[in-house]
Design a protein around this motif. Structure first.
Motif, PDB file in Angstrom:
ATOM      1  N   GLN A 156       0.825  -1.198   0.000  1.00 29.34           N
ATOM      2  CA  GLN A 156       0.000   0.000   0.000  1.00 29.34           C
ATOM      3  C   GLN A 156       0.864   1.255   0.000  1.00 29.34           C
ATOM      4  N   LEU A 157       1.970   1.201   0.758  1.00 31.89           N
ATOM      5  CA  LEU A 157       2.874   2.339   0.793  1.00 31.89           C
ATOM      6  C   LEU A 157       3.493   2.572  -0.575  1.00 31.89           C
ATOM      7  N   SER A 158       3.916   1.487  -1.210  1.00 29.15           N
ATOM      8  CA  SER A 158       4.491   1.605  -2.550  1.00 29.15           C
ATOM      9  C   SER A 158       3.477   2.188  -3.528  1.00 29.15           C
ATOM     10  N   SER A 159       2.230   1.706  -3.418  1.00 31.74           N
ATOM     11  CA  SER A 159       1.169   2.215  -4.282  1.00 31.74           C
ATOM     12  C   SER A 159       0.908   3.693  -3.998  1.00 31.74           C
ATOM     13  N   THR A 160       0.944   4.050  -2.701  1.00 39.19           N
ATOM     14  CA  THR A 160       0.708   5.439  -2.324  1.00 39.19           C
ATOM     15  C   THR A 160       1.822   6.348  -2.838  1.00 39.19           C
ATOM     16  N   VAL A 161       3.056   5.867  -2.715  1.00 44.35           N
ATOM     17  CA  VAL A 161       4.195   6.652  -3.202  1.00 44.35           C
ATOM     18  C   VAL A 161       4.085   6.865  -4.714  1.00 44.35           C
ATOM     19  N   GLN A 162       3.716   5.781  -5.430  1.00 42.85           N
ATOM     20  CA  GLN A 162       3.571   5.899  -6.875  1.00 42.85           C
ATOM     21  C   GLN A 162       2.465   6.882  -7.235  1.00 42.85           C
ATOM     22  N   LEU A 163       1.351   6.795  -6.502  1.00 43.08           N
ATOM     23  CA  LEU A 163       0.240   7.711  -6.755  1.00 43.08           C
ATOM     24  C   LEU A 163       0.661   9.143  -6.464  1.00 43.08           C
ATOM     25  N   ARG A 164       1.437   9.312  -5.385  1.00 42.33           N
ATOM     26  CA  ARG A 164       1.894  10.659  -5.059  1.00 42.33           C
ATOM     27  C   ARG A 164       2.797  11.219  -6.161  1.00 42.33           C
ATOM     28  N   LEU A 165       3.682  10.379  -6.672  1.00 40.42           N
ATOM     29  CA  LEU A 165       4.557  10.827  -7.760  1.00 40.42           C
ATOM     30  C   LEU A 165       3.745  11.239  -8.982  1.00 40.42           C
ATOM     31  N   GLU A 166       2.718  10.431  -9.279  1.00 39.29           N
ATOM     32  CA  GLU A 166       1.866  10.758 -10.422  1.00 39.29           C
ATOM     33  C   GLU A 166       1.119  12.063 -10.194  1.00 39.29           C
ATOM     34  N   LEU A 167       0.613  12.248  -8.959  1.00 41.33           N
ATOM     35  CA  LEU A 167      -0.104  13.483  -8.652  1.00 41.33           C
ATOM     36  C   LEU A 167       0.834  14.689  -8.700  1.00 41.33           C
ATOM     37  N   GLU A 168       2.069  14.508  -8.205  1.00 40.72           N
ATOM     38  CA  GLU A 168       3.041  15.603  -8.249  1.00 40.72           C
ATOM     39  C   GLU A 168       3.364  15.977  -9.686  1.00 40.72           C
ATOM     40  N   GLN A 169       3.469  14.945 -10.552  1.00 39.28           N
ATOM     41  CA  GLN A 169       3.750  15.221 -11.955  1.00 39.28           C
ATOM     42  C   GLN A 169       2.595  15.988 -12.587  1.00 39.28           C
ATOM     43  N   LYS A 170       1.367  15.557 -12.251  1.00 38.08           N
ATOM     44  CA  LYS A 170       0.202  16.265 -12.788  1.00 38.08           C
ATOM     45  C   LYS A 170       0.147  17.705 -12.267  1.00 38.08           C
ATOM     46  N   LEU A 171       0.531  17.864 -10.995  1.00 41.61           N
ATOM     47  CA  LEU A 171       0.535  19.203 -10.412  1.00 41.61           C
ATOM     48  C   LEU A 171       1.567  20.090 -11.095  1.00 41.61           C
ATOM     49  N   LEU A 172       2.741  19.505 -11.385  1.00 43.09           N
ATOM     50  CA  LEU A 172       3.761  20.278 -12.096  1.00 43.09           C
ATOM     51  C   LEU A 172       3.267  20.699 -13.471  1.00 43.09           C
ATOM     52  N   GLU A 173       2.607  19.767 -14.149  1.00 43.59           N
ATOM     53  CA  GLU A 173       2.070  20.098 -15.473  1.00 43.59           C
ATOM     54  C   GLU A 173       1.023  21.193 -15.362  1.00 43.59           C
ATOM     55  N   ALA A 174       0.150  21.061 -14.353  1.00 44.15           N
ATOM     56  CA  ALA A 174      -0.893  22.075 -14.170  1.00 44.15           C
ATOM     57  C   ALA A 174      -0.285  23.432 -13.847  1.00 44.15           C
TER      58      ALA A 174
END
Length: 465
Positions: free
Chosen positions: A266-284
């Protein structure tokens, strides 16, 4: 020459096996890196191992026979919650305890007599202070997570290395959901290990048997009685050697770390999701920044962006002692154009002129921006007066070639007026800063408009077409 008794296996007779097991349990009880104690149903200490004595700063002689309220008043309430749950046949909860700057996990399990009655609880104090910190290595993560969720369902196992047979304590059956009424048996070593994990478990065993490592440690999967698999962490060491120094027995403990494994996933999944969200935030953020610095109609940089570029290029030109030209460009009689053709047509006119300017200026590695209304501004790095004049003439011709009708002008076509200012070493008047360079170009634009429009002007002095 060892006696026949010393050569006897702990598996020879039931009585000897029971005595040996008791000795094994007592030895491990004191040596495991977990604080252990047994409380009777009244909350009185019956046994306390050495590790727990050190953890709590007490002595076993002082604690045994005394109430938890006397010995550990700071967390006696937690122990009574566990004891009450055990006596009422409910799930015994784990507790986290902060004590003297350290964190402990209190895990308890009911202890029953021969009649199956709960007579007390066995409590494990696991110091999980280090598990609060993240580790870069998977083995460290496994160790911390094992301590974090360790329960009283851990079991002891004793391996006879010569016969490759293993005895496991009764907790093994309870933990994996096996029939507790089944008779104790000595099993073949590694027979419960998942096929995909067996190779590295055997390798860990061979490392400790050969002396390459002092302790055995392995993580592997085993089947559950009700189906599915459990992740197991086992740790142990060689506890008996033969006269020739060869290892005879491996004594170890095992604990179910399935919950920890799930947390890791779950932690690994959460970290991956966070990275994806951070990337989307950077794009935004990039898009928002672009929108905040762009003119929505022409997609050219806006006045705010132009101001930053002007300051940067001005400082760069000064540092490198290079010229810098600035052009202010205005669409002639644009208000009249809007009045005649409407604002939609006016917008199309701005877009068309903007495209022409962008094409010409970018060819010279410059930048053009919509400064406001019908005004545009352009920067030409390293451009001399002559260079800027040539670019301005190209702009005048290119806008004229658009052949945009404008009945509000004498020529009947849309035109632009251009003011030019240039920073160079022979023009000290322009050395007052980027704002002054802008003001000079604006004054030159005013001169061009006053002189009849559709032309260019330099530093406020009219320059003929």
């Amino acid at each position: 020459m060892p006696s026949s008794k010393s050569r006897q296996s702990p598996f020879d007779t039931q009585n000897e096996r029971g005595v040996d097991r008791l000795l094994q349990i007592e030895a491990v009880y004191d040596k495991v890196p977990v604080g252990l104690c047994y409380l009777n149903r009244d909350g009185v200490f019956v046994t306390v191992n050495d590790q727990l004595s050190r953890m709590l700063g007490i002595t076993s002689d002082h604690a045994i026979g005394r109430s938890i309220d006397d010995i550990v008043p700071d967390h006696a309430a937690l122990l009574r919650i566990s004891l009450a749950a055990a006596l009422e046949a409910r799930i015994v909860p784990d507790h986290e305890l902060e004590r003297s700057g350290e964190t402990f996990m209190l895990s308890a399990a009911p202890v029953t007599n021969d009649l199956g009655e709960v007579v007390g609880i066995s409590v494990a104090y696991t110091n999980i202070t280090n598990m609060k910190a993240m580790s870069e290595r998977l083995a460290q993560i496994e160790q911390r997570t094992a301590y974090a969720l360790e329960s009283a369902g851990q079991w002891i196992w004793d391996m006879n290395i010569a016969t490759n047979r293993v005895w496991r304590s009764p907790q093994y059956r309870a933990l994996l959901g096996l029939d507790p009424a089944s008779p104790d048996t000595e099993n073949v070593a590694w027979d419960i290990v998942h096929a995909d994990d067996k190779a590295h478990v055997i390798q860990a065993f061979e490392d400790v048997v050969s002396g390459r490592k002092q302790h055995f440690e392995a993580v592997y999967r085993v089947p559950r009685g009700g189906g599915g698999e459990a992740w197991i962490l086992s740790r142990g060491k060689i506890v008996e050697y033969g006269p020739d120094g060869s290892p005879l027995r491996l004594l170890a403990t095992s604990v179910d770390i399935s919950s920890q494994k799930l947390i890791e996933e779950q932690l690994s999944s959460t970290v991956q999701l966070r990275l994806e969200l951070e990337q989307k935030l950077l794009e935004a953020n990039r898009k928002l920044k672009k929108l905040s610095e762009s003119d929505h109609l022409t997609n050219l940089p806006n006045r705010r962006k132009f101001g930053r570029l002007l300051k940067r290029e001005y400082e760069r030109a000064n540092d490198l002692e290079q010229p810098l030209a600035l052009l202010m460009i205005d669409i002639d009689h644009f208000k009249a154009y809007n009045d005649l053709y409407g604002h939609m047509a006016g917008d199309r006119c701005l877009v068309q002129v903007g495209r022409v300017l962008n094409r010409i200026i970018r060819e010279g590695t410059g930048v053009v921006a919509r400064f406001g209304g019908e005004e545009f501004a352009a920067l030409l790095p390293a451009a001399t007066i002559d260079d800027a004049t040539e670019v301005a003439k190209t702009i005048l011709d290119s806008v004229a070639n658009l052949q945009l009708d404008h009945e509000g002008t004498q020529a009947g076509k849309t035109s632009v007026s251009i003011g030019i200012s240039v920073l160079d070493r022979i023009n000290p008047a322009t050395l007052g800063g980027p704002d002054e360079l802008l003001n000079l170009a604006d004054r030159a634009l005013y001169e061009a408009k006053r002189a009849g429009r559709g032309r260019l002007s330099m530093w406020g002095s009219f320059a003929a077409d």
